[in-house]
Motif scaffolding. Structure first.
Motif, PDB file in Angstrom:
ATOM      1  N   THR A  40       0.832  -1.202   0.000  1.00 38.92           N
ATOM      2  CA  THR A  40       0.000   0.000   0.000  1.00 38.92           C
ATOM      3  C   THR A  40       0.865   1.250   0.000  1.00 38.92           C
ATOM      4  OG1 THR A  40      -1.714  -1.203   1.194  1.00 38.92           O
ATOM      5  CG2 THR A  40      -1.860   1.190   1.213  1.00 38.92           C
ATOM      6  N   ALA A  41       1.963   1.226   0.733  1.00 39.17           N
ATOM      7  CA  ALA A  41       2.879   2.366   0.759  1.00 39.17           C
ATOM      8  C   ALA A  41       3.511   2.573  -0.618  1.00 39.17           C
ATOM      9  CB  ALA A  41       3.950   2.166   1.815  1.00 39.17           C
ATOM     10  N   ASP A  42       3.830   1.482  -1.323  1.00 39.10           N
ATOM     11  CA  ASP A  42       4.397   1.600  -2.668  1.00 39.10           C
ATOM     12  C   ASP A  42       3.393   2.219  -3.635  1.00 39.10           C
ATOM     13  OD1 ASP A  42       6.834   0.570  -1.934  1.00 39.10           O
ATOM     14  OD2 ASP A  42       6.366  -1.478  -2.582  1.00 39.10           O
ATOM     15  N   LEU A  44       0.898   4.229  -2.861  1.00 44.45           N
ATOM     16  CA  LEU A  44       0.751   5.636  -2.492  1.00 44.45           C
ATOM     17  C   LEU A  44       1.972   6.447  -2.937  1.00 44.45           C
ATOM     18  CD1 LEU A  44      -1.269   7.479  -1.161  1.00 44.45           C
ATOM     19  CD2 LEU A  44      -0.148   7.075   1.011  1.00 44.45           C
ATOM     20  N   ARG A  45       3.159   5.860  -2.883  1.00 43.74           N
ATOM     21  CA  ARG A  45       4.372   6.535  -3.341  1.00 43.74           C
ATOM     22  C   ARG A  45       4.308   6.791  -4.849  1.00 43.74           C
ATOM     23  NH1 ARG A  45       8.361   4.595  -5.945  1.00 43.74           N
ATOM     24  NH2 ARG A  45       7.830   2.457  -5.473  1.00 43.74           N
ATOM     25  N   ILE A  46       3.810   5.839  -5.618  1.00 43.19           N
ATOM     26  CA  ILE A  46       3.687   6.003  -7.060  1.00 43.19           C
ATOM     27  C   ILE A  46       2.682   7.096  -7.394  1.00 43.19           C
ATOM     28  CG2 ILE A  46       2.857   4.870  -9.168  1.00 43.19           C
ATOM     29  CD1 ILE A  46       4.104   2.275  -8.043  1.00 43.19           C
ATOM     30  N   ALA A  48       1.802   9.613  -5.518  1.00 46.46           N
ATOM     31  CA  ALA A  48       2.281  10.910  -5.053  1.00 46.46           C
ATOM     32  C   ALA A  48       3.406  11.472  -5.925  1.00 46.46           C
ATOM     33  CB  ALA A  48       2.768  10.801  -3.612  1.00 46.46           C
ATOM     34  N   ASP A  49       4.058  10.644  -6.714  1.00 49.07           N
ATOM     35  CA  ASP A  49       5.163  11.098  -7.552  1.00 49.07           C
ATOM     36  C   ASP A  49       4.631  11.924  -8.720  1.00 49.07           C
ATOM     37  OD1 ASP A  49       7.503  11.485  -8.909  1.00 49.07           O
ATOM     38  OD2 ASP A  49       7.902   9.366  -9.287  1.00 49.07           O
ATOM     39  N   ARG A  98      -7.214   8.835   1.358  1.00 45.19           N
ATOM     40  CA  ARG A  98      -5.804   9.138   1.112  1.00 45.19           C
ATOM     41  C   ARG A  98      -5.563   9.597  -0.321  1.00 45.19           C
ATOM     42  NH1 ARG A  98      -2.150   5.913   4.463  1.00 45.19           N
ATOM     43  NH2 ARG A  98      -0.657   7.469   3.745  1.00 45.19           N
ATOM     44  N   THR A 117      -3.004  12.383  -4.642  1.00 51.36           N
ATOM     45  CA  THR A 117      -3.046  12.197  -3.193  1.00 51.36           C
ATOM     46  C   THR A 117      -3.893  13.317  -2.593  1.00 51.36           C
ATOM     47  OG1 THR A 117      -0.994  13.433  -2.975  1.00 51.36           O
ATOM     48  CG2 THR A 117      -0.830  11.046  -3.036  1.00 51.36           C
TER      49      THR A 117
END
Length: 138
Positions: A40-42, A44-46, A48-49, A98, A117
């Motif tokens: 899930t963090a990965d 969200l990181r994608i 947000a980039d 989120r 995001t």
């Protein structure tokens, strides 16, 4: 004059058409498994980039597909294509607030939204800050 050559020994075995298995007979999808916090963090990181524009396409039959543009990696030469994100994890992120969806672009068979995001709301501190004591002068 045209001459014919017999090449019966050089025949090539062509591949046959692969038939898809029925969905009921297929193995359960990995999306059915619970999402790990790292995955899930990965995701969200994608999202947000800012270099990876992320979209969700909602088809007329209700199916949702999250995808993003994968930029070209100069070191490996890979990328430059759209890649899919796990739908269940993205739906969970949207349900928890989120990620948000932008303005829709409507086609006859699908609607596409930009995924971003959510803006962070400043949270109240867990305990109030204690002001320094003031002494009164009489």
């Amino acid at each position: 004059m045209l001459a014919t050559v017999d090449r019966s020994t050089t025949l090539v075995d062509l591949p046959t058409v692969r038939r898809r298995r029925a969905r009921a007979a297929a193995a359960p999808s990995p999306a059915a498994a619970p999402a790990s916090p790292g995955a899930t963090a990965d995701v969200l990181r994608i999202i947000a980039d800012p270099r990876t524009p992320t979209y969700v396409t909602v088809f007329a039959n209700g199916r949702r597909r999250y995808s993003y543009w994968r930029p070209i990696d100069p070191a490996t030469g890979t990328g430059g294509c759209y890649a899919a994100l796990p739908t269940a994890e993205c739906d969970d992120l949207q349900a928890s607030g989120r990620i948000t969806l932008g303005e829709p672009v409507v086609d006859p068979n699908r609607t596409t939204y930009r995924v971003r995001t959510a803006a962070r709301v400043p949270q109240a501190p867990a305990r109030p800050a204690v002001a320094p004591e003031r002494r009164r002068v009489a």
